[in-house]
Design a protein around this motif. Structure first.
Motif, mmCIF file in Angstrom:
data_model
loop_
_atom_site.group_PDB
_atom_site.id
_atom_site.type_symbol
_atom_site.label_atom_id
_atom_site.label_comp_id
_atom_site.label_asym_id
_atom_site.label_seq_id
_atom_site.Cartn_x
_atom_site.Cartn_y
_atom_site.Cartn_z
ATOM 1 N N CYS A 210 0.857 -1.194 0.000
ATOM 2 C CA CYS A 210 0.000 0.000 0.000
ATOM 3 C C CYS A 210 0.896 1.248 0.000
ATOM 4 O O CYS A 210 2.083 1.160 0.268
ATOM 5 C CB CYS A 210 -0.885 -0.013 1.247
ATOM 6 S SG CYS A 210 -2.195 1.240 1.226
ATOM 7 N N TRP A 211 0.323 2.397 -0.317
ATOM 8 C CA TRP A 211 1.102 3.632 -0.352
ATOM 9 C C TRP A 211 1.221 4.261 1.040
ATOM 10 O O TRP A 211 2.188 4.950 1.321
ATOM 11 C CB TRP A 211 0.481 4.638 -1.316
ATOM 12 C CG TRP A 211 -0.977 4.865 -1.069
ATOM 13 C CD1 TRP A 211 -1.520 5.814 -0.260
ATOM 14 C CD2 TRP A 211 -2.056 4.103 -1.605
ATOM 15 N NE1 TRP A 211 -2.887 5.688 -0.265
ATOM 16 C CE2 TRP A 211 -3.243 4.653 -1.084
ATOM 17 C CE3 TRP A 211 -2.138 3.019 -2.471
ATOM 18 C CZ2 TRP A 211 -4.498 4.132 -1.396
ATOM 19 C CZ3 TRP A 211 -3.385 2.505 -2.792
ATOM 20 C CH2 TRP A 211 -4.540 3.070 -2.267
ATOM 21 N N ALA A 212 0.255 3.970 1.900
ATOM 22 C CA ALA A 212 0.225 4.644 3.199
ATOM 23 C C ALA A 212 0.974 3.833 4.255
ATOM 24 O O ALA A 212 1.035 2.601 4.188
ATOM 25 C CB ALA A 212 -1.224 4.837 3.637
ATOM 26 N N GLY A 213 1.515 4.539 5.238
ATOM 27 C CA GLY A 213 2.222 3.870 6.331
ATOM 28 C C GLY A 213 1.273 3.087 7.220
ATOM 29 O O GLY A 213 1.621 2.049 7.785
ATOM 30 N N GLU A 214 0.064 3.615 7.403
ATOM 31 C CA GLU A 214 -0.978 2.917 8.160
ATOM 32 C C GLU A 214 -2.316 3.560 7.825
ATOM 33 O O GLU A 214 -2.365 4.605 7.168
ATOM 34 C CB GLU A 214 -0.730 2.993 9.671
ATOM 35 C CG GLU A 214 -0.753 4.399 10.235
ATOM 36 C CD GLU A 214 -0.532 4.453 11.745
ATOM 37 O OE1 GLU A 214 -0.214 3.422 12.365
ATOM 38 O OE2 GLU A 214 -0.701 5.548 12.297
ATOM 39 N N GLY A 215 -3.405 2.955 8.244
ATOM 40 C CA GLY A 215 -4.704 3.574 8.018
ATOM 41 C C GLY A 215 -5.788 2.558 7.734
ATOM 42 O O GLY A 215 -5.576 1.346 7.835
ATOM 43 N N PHE B 273 -7.303 0.694 5.465
ATOM 44 C CA PHE B 273 -7.122 0.097 4.136
ATOM 45 C C PHE B 273 -7.237 -1.420 4.282
ATOM 46 O O PHE B 273 -6.238 -2.147 4.193
ATOM 47 C CB PHE B 273 -5.756 0.473 3.553
ATOM 48 C CG PHE B 273 -5.545 1.948 3.360
ATOM 49 C CD1 PHE B 273 -6.066 2.601 2.243
ATOM 50 C CD2 PHE B 273 -4.847 2.697 4.291
ATOM 51 C CE1 PHE B 273 -5.879 3.962 2.054
ATOM 52 C CE2 PHE B 273 -4.661 4.062 4.120
ATOM 53 C CZ PHE B 273 -5.183 4.697 3.010
ATOM 54 N N SER C 192 1.193 -2.286 4.662
ATOM 55 C CA SER C 192 1.882 -1.004 4.427
ATOM 56 C C SER C 192 3.389 -1.229 4.277
ATOM 57 O O SER C 192 3.929 -2.232 4.757
ATOM 58 C CB SER C 192 1.616 -0.046 5.591
ATOM 59 O OG SER C 192 2.473 -0.353 6.667
ATOM 60 N N GLN D 128 0.728 5.054 -7.261
ATOM 61 C CA GLN D 128 0.595 5.387 -5.838
ATOM 62 C C GLN D 128 1.357 4.390 -4.977
ATOM 63 O O GLN D 128 2.058 4.751 -4.030
ATOM 64 C CB GLN D 128 -0.878 5.356 -5.425
ATOM 65 C CG GLN D 128 -1.631 6.623 -5.743
ATOM 66 C CD GLN D 128 -3.031 6.528 -5.174
ATOM 67 O OE1 GLN D 128 -3.883 5.828 -5.712
ATOM 68 N NE2 GLN D 128 -3.256 7.202 -4.067
ATOM 69 N N ARG D 129 1.210 3.112 -5.314
ATOM 70 C CA ARG D 129 1.909 2.069 -4.545
ATOM 71 C C ARG D 129 3.422 2.251 -4.659
ATOM 72 O O ARG D 129 4.151 2.159 -3.669
ATOM 73 C CB ARG D 129 1.520 0.674 -5.074
ATOM 74 C CG ARG D 129 0.061 0.276 -4.819
ATOM 75 C CD ARG D 129 -0.121 -1.186 -5.193
ATOM 76 N NE ARG D 129 -1.495 -1.656 -5.086
ATOM 77 C CZ ARG D 129 -2.120 -1.958 -3.943
ATOM 78 N NH1 ARG D 129 -1.499 -1.804 -2.787
ATOM 79 N NH2 ARG D 129 -3.364 -2.412 -3.956
ATOM 80 N N GLY E 238 4.580 5.319 -2.726
ATOM 81 C CA GLY E 238 4.467 5.088 -1.272
ATOM 82 C C GLY E 238 5.593 4.200 -0.774
ATOM 83 O O GLY E 238 6.211 4.469 0.267
ATOM 84 N N HIS F 242 8.799 5.266 1.792
ATOM 85 C CA HIS F 242 9.090 4.559 3.043
ATOM 86 C C HIS F 242 10.375 3.738 2.958
ATOM 87 O O HIS F 242 10.605 2.845 3.771
ATOM 88 C CB HIS F 242 7.899 3.676 3.434
ATOM 89 C CG HIS F 242 6.734 4.480 3.924
ATOM 90 N ND1 HIS F 242 5.764 4.994 3.086
ATOM 91 C CD2 HIS F 242 6.399 4.889 5.171
ATOM 92 C CE1 HIS F 242 4.885 5.667 3.805
ATOM 93 N NE2 HIS F 242 5.244 5.619 5.069
#
Ligand code: PEP
Length: 255
Positions: free
Chosen positions: A72-77, A79, A84, A116-117, A120, A124
């Motif tokens: 995923c693109w986000a560190g956490e959330g 989804f 992540s 996006q992936r 992200g 990171h």
């Protein structure tokens, strides 16, 4: 092969539970001992996310890298169902694949999502393997190069020159994945040279000269040497043969 360090990556897809996966990883680590001394090639294993941590632990102390098959693109959330880049790193992973044709075809991932992936994962700190490739119909219609160019330009939008040092492109003709049909060495070299040219246009020539471009699609012990002898082929993304330690170790030891 210029100064690019070869990368042989194994994509285990949705195979192996913890015990078998760790046995496979340990067998690969034992068989790839010489690779450490050579220093001209790297090995990456991409097990299913559920056993990433176990596999990473089982090869710790070796130079083998471990990565995820998607990220995923986000560190956490919020989804659901995703993992992540932070979680990949926490599990001992250093890399992730994005844009695999199975994700594109079976799970309808498009170039925007893949972009996006990719970004992200880069943000990171992961090494990112970006898969691109044409279908058989697209090749037969003479659209291979425009398809590759479109996928590359969209996936790499917004990626910086510095980040490109952590991007590896994997050219995987969809018609060659899991089919036993390999692109000929000429077809593969042509596509790789084209991809390098597009990377040079998007960034600059020196960036393209350093970018590793892997070939994927039914790589086996019997065809790896001739593929790796091509000027613009810097490694392999291996599916089926990565599940067989003997075959994978032979591929890693390409001549
Ligand atoms: C892959 O899944 O990326 C792949 C190249 O598979 P195979 O080697 O089985 O064709």
């Amino acid at each position: 092969m210029a100064t690019r360090k070869a990368l042989i990556a194994g994509n285990w897809k949705m195979y192996k539970t913890a015990r078998d996966g760790c046995q496979l990883a340990e067998a690969v680590a034992r068989g790839c001992g010489q690779v450490d001394q050579r220093g001209d090639r790297q090995v990456l294993l991409c097990p299913p996310a559920t056993i990433l941590a176990a596999v990473a632990a089982s090869v710790s102390g070796s130079t083998i890298l471990v990565g995820a098959q998607n990220v995923c693109w986000a560190g956490e959330g919020a989804f659901t169902g995703e993992i992540s880049p932070t979680m990949v790193r926490d599990a001992g992973g250093q890399a992730a694949i994005v844009g695999h044709s199975e994700r594109r075809q079976l799970f309808f991932e498009n170039d925007e999502l893949i972009n996006q992936r990719l970004r992200g994962g880069l943000a990171h700190g992961l090494l990112m393997l970006l898969c691109i490739g044409e279908t058989l119909a697209e090749r037969e219609e003479g659209r291979t190069f425009p398809i590759l160019e479109g996928q590359l330009r969209q996936a790499l939008a917004g990626v910086t020159t510095e980040e490109m040092a952590r991007v590896v492109v994997a050219y995987e003709p969809v018609w060659a994945i899991g089919t036993g049909k390999t692109a000929s060495k000429e077809q593969a070299q042509d596509a790789h040279a084209f991809v390098r040219g597009v990377v040079a246009e998007i960034f600059e020539k020196s960036v393209a000269a350093q970018t590793r471009i892997l070939y994927g699609g039914s790589v086996k012990p019997g065809n790896v040497d001739e593929l790796m002898a091509q000027e613009d082929i810097d490694g392999a993304l291996v599916g089926g043969a990565a599940l067989d330690p003997e075959a994978f170790i032979r591929i890693v030891n390409f001549r």
